[in-house]
Design a protein around this motif. Structure first.
Motif, PDB file in Angstrom:
ATOM      1  N   ILE A 118      -6.292  -1.471  -7.685  1.00  0.00           N
ATOM      2  CA  ILE A 118      -4.980  -1.943  -7.014  1.00  0.00           C
ATOM      3  C   ILE A 118      -5.040  -3.202  -6.396  1.00  0.00           C
ATOM      4  N   ALA A 119      -6.129  -3.377  -5.636  1.00  0.00           N
ATOM      5  CA  ALA A 119      -6.621  -4.538  -5.035  1.00  0.00           C
ATOM      6  C   ALA A 119      -6.629  -6.007  -5.934  1.00  0.00           C
ATOM      7  N   TYR A 173      -6.441  12.355  -2.867  1.00  0.00           N
ATOM      8  CA  TYR A 173      -6.829  11.277  -2.017  1.00  0.00           C
ATOM      9  C   TYR A 173      -8.209  10.882  -2.828  1.00  0.00           C
ATOM     10  N   VAL A 214      -8.236  -2.940  -0.328  1.00  0.00           N
ATOM     11  CA  VAL A 214      -9.160  -1.820  -0.291  1.00  0.00           C
ATOM     12  C   VAL A 214      -9.239  -1.002   0.604  1.00  0.00           C
ATOM     13  N   LEU A 247      -6.837   8.199  -5.059  1.00  0.00           N
ATOM     14  CA  LEU A 247      -6.540   7.089  -4.659  1.00  0.00           C
ATOM     15  C   LEU A 247      -7.633   6.267  -4.032  1.00  0.00           C
ATOM     16  N   PHE A 248      -8.720   6.930  -3.687  1.00  0.00           N
ATOM     17  CA  PHE A 248      -9.789   6.203  -2.875  1.00  0.00           C
ATOM     18  C   PHE A 248     -10.686   5.361  -4.110  1.00  0.00           C
ATOM     19  N   ALA A 271      -8.523   2.081  -5.540  1.00  0.00           N
ATOM     20  CA  ALA A 271      -8.340   1.365  -4.597  1.00  0.00           C
ATOM     21  C   ALA A 271      -8.613  -0.169  -5.067  1.00  0.00           C
ATOM     22  N   GLY A 302      -4.630   6.288   3.032  1.00  0.00           N
ATOM     23  CA  GLY A 302      -4.461   7.283   2.121  1.00  0.00           C
ATOM     24  C   GLY A 302      -4.957   8.930   2.831  1.00  0.00           C
ATOM     25  N   VAL A 358       0.921  -1.237  -0.032  1.00  0.00           N
ATOM     26  CA  VAL A 358      -0.019  -0.043  -0.111  1.00  0.00           C
ATOM     27  C   VAL A 358       0.769   1.163   0.032  1.00  0.00           C
ATOM     28  N   THR A 407       0.946   5.296  -1.812  1.00  0.00           N
ATOM     29  CA  THR A 407       0.894   6.510  -1.088  1.00  0.00           C
ATOM     30  C   THR A 407       2.559   7.427  -1.443  1.00  0.00           C
ATOM     31  N   ILE A 446      -5.988   0.689   1.755  1.00  0.00           N
ATOM     32  CA  ILE A 446      -5.676   1.997   0.815  1.00  0.00           C
ATOM     33  C   ILE A 446      -6.402   3.251   1.333  1.00  0.00           C
ATOM     34  N   ARG A 447      -7.652   3.301   1.122  1.00  0.00           N
ATOM     35  CA  ARG A 447      -8.756   4.195   1.854  1.00  0.00           C
ATOM     36  C   ARG A 447      -8.223   4.872   2.940  1.00  0.00           C
TER      37      ARG A 447
END
Length: 484
Positions: free
Chosen positions: A107-108, A97, A117, A100-101, A104, A124, A52, A56, A120-121
């Motif tokens: 990325i997962a 942000y 998930v 990234l939200f 997520a 972040g 993760v 970030t 990350i949220r």
């Protein structure tokens, strides 16, 4: 003129003292906490966080946008400049942000791990907080008020230590690490807000923003390239190998990094504003660069070589047998990190003289070569990937020094000759203390005997060889004590 030079030197020494104390305190506490957490949590938990933090860390570069460095480098930066960047950062960090939200889940899917998930949220959120913290850091660095960092960082580190350990003990697993990171950034920012008197004013200047961005965008792109490159190994290991492999890789890096970040980041944060004050005088910048390289290498090399020798008993004693697979990585990273002083001093000289164009060009060349080395190493295992970092460090040290042959008349060969005595003495020390590892005694006594013997050998060798760096360090310590 003499008074001005003396004032700059005093500010630099005082700034380094506080920055070093802050780094040592924070990293020391973090190190102890990481030992406790390593005993409570599994390598897989650390592997998840490592995956993760790749993302970030990359977004964190955009938080700065190069504006922080631009504010420090600009000679006459005023409250309008700082306020403009402050408001820009708030909006920019909110956008990052949200990016990234919503990214997520993708990325997962990339790692085939749905548990990433929420991690990350939540983690972040540190990006949003950093929007405020970044300007505070720039203001403190610009005015060399490094004492403020000491209180802020230690407050955040101590508080997050309690949160992390308690949550790990209660069985929260990876969420203990998430809460620790989030709490640390939050408290750090709050303490700085109350201890630093600067506050934004109700003004926003597009003209000032463009002027700062003209310098800062090159630093941004350079930092982005550097950060992506630094983290791409974690992406590769996490994708091609296991989370446990990534945990051993990162744990091996942690020990030498702890030493490097204390010394090198302290020098780095103080050296840039000090050099920026003298940016019009090449001779003074050269002298500061040379002194930085010689002194930090004199300190760094024996610590890195010594840690490489003590690696196995250190890991076994501190982290237990389950982390012994991190030992080979630790030794490789020690060699790579030993070259950091040359890189830091040369890059600061380039930035202080306003040559962000050269800085960007260097990053593109270095990272292109670094990626080629990485791609060659990837199929051959995690150890080959770790070894590629050592090869890259050597190449990067040459390339970072190359512009200063023309800018400062200070070539790479001169720099190597300046640090060669420290390297040779460190290797001699290592050869003399290595046999202690063969004694049939407990790890704690092996480490104790090696550390004491190594320090005595290095200091006696410095006195006999009349190292000027030894005398400089000694005089600096005496001056600090007198001032206190």
């Amino acid at each position: 003129m003499v008074d001005t030079e003396k004032n700059i030197k005093n500010k630099t020494v005082t700034g380094f003292t506080w920055r070093f104390a802050e780094r040592c305190g924070a990293q020391g506490i973090s190190f102890v906490v990481s030992i406790v957490l390593a005993r409570l949590l599994s390598p897989s938990d650390y592997g998840i966080i490592a995956l993760v933090t790749v993302f970030t860390a990359i977004l964190q570069v955009f938080v700065d946008s190069g504006m922080g460095t631009a504010l420090v480098q600009k000679k006459n930066a005023d409250n309008t400049d700082f306020s403009t960047v402050f408001y820009f950062n708030i909006v920019w960090c909110t956008f990052l942000y949200l990016l990234l939200f919503f990214a997520a889940p993708f990325i997962a899917d990339f790692y085939k791990n749905s548990t990433l998930v929420p991690v990350i949220r939540v983690l972040g959120i540190t990006i949003l907080i950093s929007g405020v913290k970044n300007i505070q850091h720039s203001y403190v660095s610009k005015h060399m008020m490094f004492k403020r960092f000491f209180y802020a960082t230690l407050g955040g580190t101590l508080g997050s230590a309690v949160v992390g350990i308690v949550m790990a003990y209660m069985g929260f697993g990876v969420w203990a690490l998430v809460a620790q990171n989030l709490f640390n950034t939050t408290i750090d920012t709050i303490v700085l807000w109350f201890t630093v008197k600067w506050r934004p004013i109700a003004v926003f200047s597009i003209r000032r923003l463009k002027s700062l961005f003209n310098f800062g965008w090159k630093i941004l792109v350079s930092s982005l390239i550097h950060t992506v490159y630094q983290n791409i190994r974690q992406l590769v290991i996490g994708k091609m190998y296991s989370a446990a492999d990534l945990a051993y890789f990162n744990r091996g890096k942690q020990f030498p990094y702890l030493i490097v970040v204390n010394i090198n980041s302290s020098i780095d944060s103080v050296l840039l504003p000090a050099m920026a004050l003298e940016q019009d005088d090449n001779i003074k910048v050269k002298n500061m660069t040379r002194r930085s390289i010689k002194t930090s290498s004199y300190i760094m090399w024996p610590l890195m070589i010594g840690l490489a020798v003590c690696a196995e008993p250190v890991v076994r004693l501190i982290l237990t047998e389950k982390w012994l697979m991190a030992v080979p990585y630790l030794r490789l990273f020690c060699i790579g990190y030993a070259l950091e002083p040359i890189q830091t001093a040369n890059l600061n000289a380039i930035k202080a003289m306003g040559r962000s164009d050269l800085f960007l060009r260097l990053e593109i060349i270095k990272k292109s070569l670094g990626l080629i080395i990485l791609f060659i190493a990837m199929p051959h295992g995690v150890m080959a990937i770790a070894f590629s970092t050592v090869v890259y460090s050597f190449i990067a040290s040459i390339l970072n020094a190359s512009p200063n042959k023309k800018l400062l008349q200070y070539s790479y060969l001169e720099q190597i000759l300046d640090i060669l005595p420290s390297i040779v003495l460190s290797c001699v020390m290592a050869l003399m203390i290595y046999p202690i590892c063969l004694l049939n005694i407990s790890d704690i006594f092996i480490i104790l005997f090696q550390v004491v013997a190594g320090a005595v050998i290095y200091i006696i060798g410095s006195i006999l060889c009349r190292f000027d760096s030894f005398q400089y360090v000694l005089e600096t310590i005496k001056n600090i004590v007198r001032r206190k």
